[in-house]
Enzyme design. Structure first.
Site, PDB file in Angstrom:
ATOM      1  CB  SER A  13      -0.939   0.010   1.209  1.00 14.49           C
ATOM      2  OG  SER A  13      -0.191   0.025   2.412  1.00 14.49           O
ATOM      3  N   GLY A  14       2.151   1.130   0.259  1.00 16.02           N
ATOM      4  CA  GLY A  14       3.025   2.292   0.333  1.00 16.02           C
ATOM      5  C   GLY A  14       3.399   2.668   1.761  1.00 16.02           C
ATOM      6  CB  ALA A  33      15.547  -4.481   8.793  1.00 19.66           C
ATOM      7  CB  ALA A  35      12.513  -9.072   6.448  1.00 20.81           C
ATOM      8  CG  HIS A  49      12.391  -2.906   1.998  1.00 18.86           C
ATOM      9  ND1 HIS A  49      11.718  -1.880   2.596  1.00 18.86           N
ATOM     10  CD2 HIS A  49      11.445  -3.781   1.592  1.00 18.86           C
ATOM     11  CE1 HIS A  49      10.423  -2.113   2.564  1.00 18.86           C
ATOM     12  NE2 HIS A  49      10.227  -3.268   1.958  1.00 18.86           N
ATOM     13  CE  LYS A  50      20.199  -5.389   4.102  1.00 18.48           C
ATOM     14  NZ  LYS A  50      21.251  -6.417   4.065  1.00 18.48           N
ATOM     15  CB  SER A  52      14.262   2.045  -1.147  1.00 19.74           C
ATOM     16  OG  SER A  52      13.944   1.563   0.152  1.00 19.74           O
ATOM     17  CD  GLU A  61      20.088  -7.214   8.614  1.00 18.04           C
ATOM     18  OE1 GLU A  61      20.501  -8.364   8.870  1.00 18.04           O
ATOM     19  OE2 GLU A  61      20.267  -6.659   7.518  1.00 18.04           O
TER      20      GLU A  61
END
Length: 180
Positions: A13-14, A33, A35, A49-50, A52, A61
């Site tokens: 969805s952003g 993070a 994940a 993701h990293k 961006s 993490e």
């Protein structure tokens, strides 16, 4: 006075982009993070993701003891609560086809404890925290028991976190709306 912000919405969805935009132009941000790399697809998602994020941002993490990420910086992003919750749920219930109520409660208490410890530490330093989560209850009732348990836990966790937050945003189709 610091801000505790919850950003919620559906998948893709952003949410993460909006959460990151809250710290636009700020170089001292710690990105928590949650994940884990389980397969090639997840590895690619994590890499995207990293890339961006601004290079100056620090990445921490993990899904446990996340309050350890809080050091000398004032700005933090937790992305995301639902992934962290699934990691914790898997660790606690990995051998269960049907998750007993006491295990469900253990998962929920562990997730809640992690988040409250993080919020408390952020408040102690008068910092800012943006947390990302998913709205997983907008769809049909899952056929699978484990998925229903997960949906219920996330729904209750999201409610608790929203009450603790100074601001809450719902992101739909890339459009954020402040709801608290």
């Amino acid at each position: 006075m610091g801000r505790i912000i919850l950003v919620t919405g559906g998948a893709r969805s952003g949410k993460s982009s909006f959460a990151e935009s809250i710290f636009d132009g700020i170089k001292e941000v710690v990105y928590i993070a949650t994940a884990k790399i389980y397969d090639e697809e997840m590895e690619q998602r994590i890499e995207r993701h990293k890339k961006s994020r601004p290079a100056e941002w620090i990445t921490y993490e993990g899904s446990y003891n996340i309050e350890r990420a809080v050091k000398d910086k004032k700005n933090y992003i937790l992305d995301c609560i639902t992934v962290m919750s699934s990691n914790i749920m898997f660790d606690i219930t990995r051998d269960c086809e049907i998750i007993p109520l006491e295990k469900q409660q253990e998962v929920e208490e562990k997730v809640e404890g992690e988040i409250i410890a993080l919020i408390d530490k952020i408040k102690a330093i008068d910092g800012n925290l943006v947390m990302v989560t998913n709205e997983v209850g907008y769809s049909i009732v899952p056929e699978n028991h484990v998925a229903r348990v997960y949906r219920d836990i996330i729904g209750r966790i999201n409610q608790k976190i929203a009450r603790l937050s100074t601001e809450v945003y719902l992101v739909t189709c890339g459009i954020p709306r402040r709801i608290k």
